[in-house]
Design a protein around this motif. Structure first.
Motif, PDB file in Angstrom:
ATOM      1  N   LEU A 122      -0.311 -45.579  19.898  1.00  0.00           N
ATOM      2  CA  LEU A 122      -1.735 -45.894  19.777  1.00  0.00           C
ATOM      3  C   LEU A 122      -2.322 -45.507  18.421  1.00  0.00           C
ATOM      4  CD1 LEU A 122      -2.970 -44.539  23.256  1.00  0.00           C
ATOM      5  CD2 LEU A 122      -2.119 -46.826  22.707  1.00  0.00           C
ATOM      6  N   GLY A 123      -1.621 -44.652  17.703  1.00  0.00           N
ATOM      7  CA  GLY A 123      -2.183 -44.139  16.457  1.00  0.00           C
ATOM      8  C   GLY A 123      -3.338 -43.179  16.709  1.00  0.00           C
ATOM      9  N   TRP A 124      -3.314 -42.514  17.875  1.00  0.00           N
ATOM     10  CA  TRP A 124      -4.420 -41.634  18.270  1.00  0.00           C
ATOM     11  C   TRP A 124      -4.089 -40.172  17.995  1.00  0.00           C
ATOM     12  CZ3 TRP A 124      -4.745 -37.450  21.550  1.00  0.00           C
ATOM     13  CH2 TRP A 124      -6.038 -36.996  21.839  1.00  0.00           C
ATOM     14  N   LYS A 125      -5.089 -39.420  17.572  1.00  0.00           N
ATOM     15  CA  LYS A 125      -4.974 -37.968  17.501  1.00  0.00           C
ATOM     16  C   LYS A 125      -6.370 -37.379  17.621  1.00  0.00           C
ATOM     17  CE  LYS A 125      -5.070 -37.736  12.416  1.00  0.00           C
ATOM     18  NZ  LYS A 125      -4.353 -37.252  11.223  1.00  0.00           N
ATOM     19  N   PRO A 126      -6.479 -36.163  18.167  1.00  0.00           N
ATOM     20  CA  PRO A 126      -7.800 -35.547  18.320  1.00  0.00           C
ATOM     21  C   PRO A 126      -8.401 -35.177  16.972  1.00  0.00           C
ATOM     22  CG  PRO A 126      -6.070 -33.990  18.905  1.00  0.00           C
ATOM     23  CD  PRO A 126      -5.394 -35.309  18.683  1.00  0.00           C
ATOM     24  N   LYS A 127      -9.721 -35.263  16.898  1.00  0.00           N
ATOM     25  CA  LYS A 127     -10.419 -34.949  15.647  1.00  0.00           C
ATOM     26  C   LYS A 127     -11.151 -33.609  15.697  1.00  0.00           C
ATOM     27  CE  LYS A 127     -11.333 -39.884  14.706  1.00  0.00           C
ATOM     28  NZ  LYS A 127     -10.894 -40.444  15.997  1.00  0.00           N
ATOM     29  N   VAL A 128     -11.637 -33.241  16.877  1.00  0.00           N
ATOM     30  CA  VAL A 128     -12.446 -32.023  17.027  1.00  0.00           C
ATOM     31  C   VAL A 128     -11.547 -30.867  17.468  1.00  0.00           C
ATOM     32  CG1 VAL A 128     -14.367 -30.963  18.290  1.00  0.00           C
ATOM     33  CG2 VAL A 128     -14.506 -33.358  17.576  1.00  0.00           C
ATOM     34  N   SER A 129     -11.597 -29.754  16.748  1.00  0.00           N
ATOM     35  CA  SER A 129     -10.771 -28.591  17.072  1.00  0.00           C
ATOM     36  C   SER A 129     -11.367 -27.803  18.236  1.00  0.00           C
ATOM     37  CB  SER A 129     -10.653 -27.667  15.861  1.00  0.00           C
ATOM     38  OG  SER A 129     -11.906 -27.030  15.602  1.00  0.00           O
TER      39      SER A 129
END
Length: 326
Positions: free
Chosen positions: A299-306
């Protein structure tokens, strides 16, 4: 203009997903249960461009009507009895909504599409609670499911029913196995929001004590706004599939307390926190941590908010809301 229908639109994920889809030019429809739903005004205020349909996951005829009236390209099934602790208090209702409700919406979609099963792309909100008594760490799409609550068992039923409809009828049906995801829109009954609200009130001198259950339970916490993007990405793929959505980091309730109290300048939170056995789960899920490598690669997805940013966001929002309510 693509059209989407969302069940559970009044919840945290439903609100964020609707905002995301509207920003992408979708015609967004939502299923809302009951004419006097207490969250109806909130949805109308936040999402004035969303068209709402009265419906219930336990009533297939209402789902068929909602599909007929909205004629969607995508259906996102986010509706559920989603508070794990409550699922022990009312296991039959949890099963009717969170398990059998998935079957009802899948069957409604199948009937609506007829001989064109791929005409609607379907998303099912699966949960890391399905892993329960975890059999390996971290958990991925092939990890054995061992649920430890009526909620978790219900989610397993919905998860496998989605796979079954995909394999049996050729539906474009995907399940997102989402690990814990939070936000300022999280319900106050959930432990993360319970903490952020209490910390805000303690900061403002309105509360002296926070009562919790197991402080050692560990979760993989992310931001709900990031996770709804993964839902959308799943339905943009050429075929349906299952994906773990997680940060790959685990934190305990103690870690959440450290960050939340630290954000308001309190380094030692122990004088403010008391444990009570009433808030302990009958069967605890101790160590959930997800492997989202498939979502990253496909999906090319990764979380942005830590994690730290998430906790600060929640505390700041509750500080602002509490001050505004004075």
């Amino acid at each position: 203009m693509p059209t989407a229908l969302i069940t559970g639109i009044t919840g945290q994920d439903g609100l964020y997903l609707a905002e995301l889809l509207l920003s992408k030019g979708y015609d967004v429809h939502g299923v809302i249960r009951g004419q006097n739903n207490p969250k109806l005004d909130l949805v109308r205020e936040l999402l004035p461009d969303v068209r709402l349909h009265n419906g219930d996951l336990t009533d297939m005829s209402s789902l068929i009507r909602a599909l007929r009236d909205s004629d969607p390209d995508e259906v996102y099934n986010l509706g559920a009895v989603s508070f794990v602790a409550y699922s022990w208090e009312n296991a039959p209702l949890t099963t009717d909504v969170t398990a059998k409700g998935v079957l009802n919406i899948l069957e409604a979609v199948r009937l609506h599409t007829g001989d064109r099963p791929e005409a609607i792309r379907f998303y099912q909100a699966s949960s890391s609670e399905m892993f329960g008594k975890v059999q390996e760490v971290p958990q991925h799409e092939r990890t054995l499911l061992w649920p430890r609550s009526p909620y978790g068992v219900s989610k397993v039923f919905g998860h496998y029913m989605t796979i079954n409809y995909r394999e049996s009828y050729g539906m474009h049906a995907s399940s997102g196995i989402l690990f814990n995801h939070e936000s300022p829109r999280r319900g106050p009954e959930f432990v993360t929001r319970k903490i952020s609200e209490a910390v805000a009130r303690i900061k403002l001198g309105l509360q002296n004590e926070l009562v919790l259950g197991n402080l050692d339970a560990e979760r993989d916490w992310g931001f709900a706004g990031d996770y709804v993007e993964a839902m959308w990405l799943m339905l943009q793929q050429p075929r349906g599939d299952d994906y773990v959505i997680a940060t790959g980091e685990t934190h305990s309730i103690r870690d959440f307390l450290d960050e939340a109290f630290g954000h308001i300048g309190i380094d030692d939170w122990t004088p403010y926190v008391r444990q009570d056995p009433r808030f302990m789960r009958p069967a605890e899920v101790d160590h959930l941590i997800g492997d989202a490598s498939k979502a990253r690669e496909v999906l090319g997805w990764k979380p942005k908010v830590s994690f730290r940013e998430l906790v600060a966001m929640m505390v700041d929002a509750d500080l602002a809301a509490t001050q505004q309510g004075w």
